[in-house]
Design an enzyme around this catalytic site. Structure first.
Site, PDB file in Angstrom:
ATOM      1  N   ASP A 152      -5.203  12.323  12.859  1.00 62.00           N
ATOM      2  CA  ASP A 152      -5.872  11.436  12.442  1.00 62.00           C
ATOM      3  C   ASP A 152      -6.122  10.475  14.028  1.00 62.00           C
ATOM      4  OD1 ASP A 152      -3.602  10.086  12.872  1.00 62.00           O
ATOM      5  OD2 ASP A 152      -3.383   9.354  10.720  1.00 62.00           O
ATOM      6  N   LYS A 181       0.758  -1.363   0.011  1.00 55.72           N
ATOM      7  CA  LYS A 181      -0.082  -0.011   0.069  1.00 55.72           C
ATOM      8  C   LYS A 181       0.949   1.317   0.139  1.00 55.72           C
ATOM      9  CE  LYS A 181      -1.854   1.680   4.025  1.00 55.72           C
ATOM     10  NZ  LYS A 181      -1.457   3.005   4.132  1.00 55.72           N
ATOM     11  N   ASN A 182       1.764   1.300   0.838  1.00 57.54           N
ATOM     12  CA  ASN A 182       2.529   2.599   1.182  1.00 57.54           C
ATOM     13  C   ASN A 182       3.704   2.849  -0.106  1.00 57.54           C
ATOM     14  OD1 ASN A 182       1.024   3.042   3.381  1.00 57.54           O
ATOM     15  ND2 ASN A 182       2.425   2.621   4.844  1.00 57.54           N
ATOM     16  N   ASP A 200       4.597   0.787  12.095  1.00 55.64           N
ATOM     17  CA  ASP A 200       3.429  -0.178  11.691  1.00 55.64           C
ATOM     18  C   ASP A 200       3.444  -1.391  12.106  1.00 55.64           C
ATOM     19  OD1 ASP A 200       2.134   2.071  10.333  1.00 55.64           O
ATOM     20  OD2 ASP A 200       3.742   1.643   8.566  1.00 55.64           O
ATOM     21  N   ARG A 229      -4.759  10.787   3.983  1.00 59.89           N
ATOM     22  CA  ARG A 229      -3.592  11.523   4.266  1.00 59.89           C
ATOM     23  C   ARG A 229      -2.691  11.519   3.236  1.00 59.89           C
ATOM     24  NH1 ARG A 229      -0.072  12.607   6.696  1.00 59.89           N
ATOM     25  NH2 ARG A 229       0.032  14.689   7.744  1.00 59.89           N
TER      26      ARG A 229
HETATM   27  N1  EPU Z   1       5.918  14.478  10.722  1.00 63.34           N
HETATM   28  C1  EPU Z   1       6.300  15.819  11.244  1.00 63.34           C
HETATM   29  N2  EPU Z   1       6.152  16.798  10.155  1.00 63.34           N
HETATM   30  C2  EPU Z   1       6.081  16.461   8.710  1.00 63.34           C
HETATM   31  C3  EPU Z   1       6.176  15.143   8.652  1.00 63.34           C
HETATM   32  C4  EPU Z   1       6.295  13.907   9.574  1.00 63.34           C
HETATM   33  O1  EPU Z   1       6.365  16.233  12.335  1.00 63.34           O
HETATM   34  O2  EPU Z   1       6.256  17.316   8.104  1.00 63.34           O
HETATM   35  C5  EPU Z   1       6.240  13.609  11.900  1.00 63.34           C
HETATM   36  C6  EPU Z   1       5.058  12.853  12.123  1.00 63.34           C
HETATM   37  O3  EPU Z   1       4.024  13.387  12.769  1.00 63.34           O
HETATM   38  C7  EPU Z   1       5.414  11.443  12.562  1.00 63.34           C
HETATM   39  C8  EPU Z   1       6.806  11.378  12.166  1.00 63.34           C
HETATM   40  O4  EPU Z   1       7.039  12.633  11.587  1.00 63.34           O
HETATM   41  O5  EPU Z   1       5.421  11.676  13.980  1.00 63.34           O
HETATM   42  C9  EPU Z   1       6.893  10.200  10.906  1.00 63.34           C
HETATM   43  O6  EPU Z   1       5.988  10.612   9.902  1.00 63.34           O
HETATM   44  P1  EPU Z   1       6.232  10.281   8.127  1.00 63.34           P
HETATM   45  O7  EPU Z   1       6.386  11.545   7.502  1.00 63.34           O
HETATM   46  O8  EPU Z   1       7.458   9.454   8.590  1.00 63.34           O
HETATM   47  O9  EPU Z   1       5.076   9.210   8.243  1.00 63.34           O
HETATM   48  P2  EPU Z   1       4.009   9.293   6.981  1.00 63.34           P
HETATM   49  O10 EPU Z   1       4.620   9.509   5.775  1.00 63.34           O
HETATM   50  O11 EPU Z   1       2.970  10.339   7.418  1.00 63.34           O
HETATM   51  C10 EPU Z   1       4.169   6.941   6.191  1.00 63.34           C
HETATM   52  C11 EPU Z   1       3.225   5.646   6.179  1.00 63.34           C
HETATM   53  C12 EPU Z   1       2.653   5.307   7.660  1.00 63.34           C
HETATM   54  C13 EPU Z   1       3.793   4.861   8.517  1.00 63.34           C
HETATM   55  C14 EPU Z   1       4.753   6.185   8.551  1.00 63.34           C
HETATM   56  C15 EPU Z   1       6.086   5.682   9.261  1.00 63.34           C
HETATM   57  C16 EPU Z   1       2.142   6.039   4.106  1.00 63.34           C
HETATM   58  C17 EPU Z   1       1.013   6.362   3.167  1.00 63.34           C
HETATM   59  N3  EPU Z   1       1.995   6.011   5.518  1.00 63.34           N
HETATM   60  O12 EPU Z   1       3.431   8.022   6.784  1.00 63.34           O
HETATM   61  O13 EPU Z   1       1.935   4.284   7.342  1.00 63.34           O
HETATM   62  O14 EPU Z   1       3.473   4.661   9.823  1.00 63.34           O
HETATM   63  O15 EPU Z   1       5.215   6.277   7.246  1.00 63.34           O
HETATM   64  O16 EPU Z   1       6.732   4.635   8.725  1.00 63.34           O
HETATM   65  O17 EPU Z   1       3.094   5.774   3.574  1.00 63.34           O
HETATM   66  C18 EPU Z   1      -0.047   3.034   7.556  1.00 63.34           C
HETATM   67  O18 EPU Z   1       0.085   2.470   6.451  1.00 63.34           O
HETATM   68  O19 EPU Z   1      -1.239   2.565   8.356  1.00 63.34           O
HETATM   69  C19 EPU Z   1       0.455   4.039   8.035  1.00 63.34           C
HETATM   70  C20 EPU Z   1       0.142   4.957   8.859  1.00 63.34           C
END
Ligand code: EPU
Length: 428
Positions: free
Chosen positions: A126, A32-33, A317, A102
């Site tokens: 979320d 998915k990701n 995850d 998101r």
């Molecule tokens: N963060 C910030 N500022 C930002 C971006 C992130 O403070 O501009 C913080 C977030 O709040 C969090 C941390 O950094 O505390 C990690 O966020 P990250 O940006 O790495 O995660 P994401 O891109 O929002 C993806 C996956 C998530 C997975 C995370 C961590 C997708 C669609 N989502 O999220 O997957 O948990 O990386 O590996 O790729 C899921 O599949 O259910 C899921 C939530």
């Protein structure tokens, strides 16, 4: 294309009974990701893109809707997507779609990279807390983009994106993807310092390079030489999305809790090195071969301490699955969540099933009990929901997990796949 998300009350429940040991084989689908980001990357080039090994999940349907709202034509059949991107696009991502997923925010980078303009609704928080995008914006600003917010949308413009050194203070997955997909069209060389290094990032790098981008790893950094033009990756049978390591973790947890021996076809061990080490420490026997991996559990698992970290650390995850396993393991495990500090909400649901868990800030202390007891519980997000389903297979009596639409966002036929290895599970 219509979105196939079960609405509340409509087959919105997984029903499980206590399972015997699981046996057989399960096939792990596309990640998915990864696929959601590859779909966004298609926006970078006019023409026909083909993706293969695309999971039949509702987040993919939502991303199809988002691309279609921009003027893209998407056809979906047999785990393949044919994505026709026209020369001109509507560069806006509306709230009613972004709010539901998101990950929609990853269209920002490619739209800025190709058109120099984008307007994307700001995603809200979320179920595991606030989800800011400040790092995405700062990284894109260092390439020359400027942003303003009004009426809940973020608008970005960039007359000319210029390669530079982009330092991410934290290796955010989404920020890395956004800046990468803008930098491939920037003038000159971009160095991304401290990028996320998840396997899904490597998949995106590979896909972009097949589209004509020039991206390479230099140690832990990414080096991107901007190009004038990108084109669809040579299609053949389509670009094959990598297997979903989190789906694989779900089935490993099921074997961990029910015992038995299951072969996970297509699971890639090097995407899950830390998880495999942790599960081995807990007593799971894992044999790796080219086609996948076999997990065998013959006795009650032993507890272990868990701490989540960005890749190559233990992924956040995986955590709900590890917590489910700890609820019935022998001993006490201390779990520390370092990525999404609010990601403990499902623990109240596990307690309803008799789990002995105490939380303190971003830590949880899980004391293994002999047996969970089936109960009605609710899924609040994809992974926590799937972890409750798995826990239900180790609980006496019946467990009903409502909120199945959350689980469908990221799992293709979870009930069917679990039933295929002997689990008593149905959907109603
Ligand atoms: N963060 C910030 N500022 C930002 C971006 C992130 O403070 O501009 C913080 C977030 O709040 C969090 C941390 O950094 O505390 C990690 O966020 P990250 O940006 O790495 O995660 P994401 O891109 O929002 C993806 C996956 C998530 C997975 C995370 C961590 C997708 C669609 N989502 O999220 O997957 O948990 O990386 O590996 O790729 C899921 O599949 O259910 C899921 C939530």
């Amino acid at each position: 294309m219509s979105v196939d998300v079960a609405t509340s009350g409509e087959r919105d429940t997984f029903v499980t009974q206590r399972s015997r040991a699981l046996e057989g084989e399960v096939s792990i689908g596309g990640a998915k990701n990864s696929v959601l980001k590859l779909m966004a990357a298609c926006l970078l080039a006019e023409g026909q893109h083909v993706l293969a090994n695309v999971p039949d999940i509702s987040d993919v349907s939502l991303m199809c809707e988002l691309l279609e709202a921009m003027g893209v034509t998407v056809t979906r059949a047999d785990h393949r997507l044919v994505i026709d991107v026209p020369a001109e696009l509507n560069t806006e991502a509306p709230y009613h779609l972004v709010e539901r997923m998101r990950a929609s925010i990853v269209v920002l980078g490619p739209l800025l990279g190709r058109f120099g303009t984008a307007r994307v609704a700001l995603p809200g928080g979320d179920d595991f807390g606030p989800r800011p995008i400040d790092m995405h914006l700062r990284a894109l600003e260092s390439l020359g983009a400027t942003f303003s917010t009004a009426h809940g949308d973020i608008s970005g413009t960039a007359e000319l994106l210029k390669g530079t050194e982009v330092v991410l203070e934290y290796p955010s997955v989404g920020a890395t993807e956004n800046v990468l997909m803008a930098a491939v069209r920037a003038k000159g060389r971009t160095r991304i310092v401290n990028p996320a290094r998840e396997p899904e990032i490597s998949d995106l790098v590979e896909f972009l390079n097949q589209m004509g981008a020039r991206v390479g790893w230099s140690g832990d950094r990414l080096a991107v030489d901007g190009v004038e033009r990108l084109a669809p990756a040579p299609s053949g049978n389509g670009y094959r999305v990598i297997p979903d390591r989190i789906e694989a973790a779900t089935f490993l947890a099921a074997v961990g809790m029910c015992g038995g021996s299951v072969f996970l076809r297509h699971a890639v061990a090097e995407h899950m090195t830390m998880l495999i080490r942790k599960l081995s420490e807990m007593g799971m026997h894992i044999v790796i071969d080219e086609a996948g991996l076999r997990a065998t559990v013959n006795q009650r698992l032993a507890s272990a301490d868990i701490s989540t970290l960005p890749f190559p650390g233990l992924a956040t995850d995986y955590k709900p699955f590890l917590v489910s396993m700890l609820t019935t393991a022998a001993g006490v495990g201390i779990v520390t969540e370092n990525i999404f500090t609010g990601r403990f909400r499902y623990i109240d649901e596990l307690r309803r099933m008799g789990a002995d868990i105490r939380t303190e800030g971003h830590h949880a202390v899980v004391r293994g009990v002999e047996r969970l007891s089936g109960a009605p519980v609710r899924a609040h997000d994809i992974r926590a929901g799937a972890a409750l389903v798995v826990a239900g297979l180790a609980a006496t009596g019946e467990t009903e997990v409502t909120g199945a639409a959350h689980i469908d966002r990221g799992y293709e036929d979870l009930a069917g796949k679990l039933a295929g290895i002997g689990a008593p599970i149905s959907r109603r």
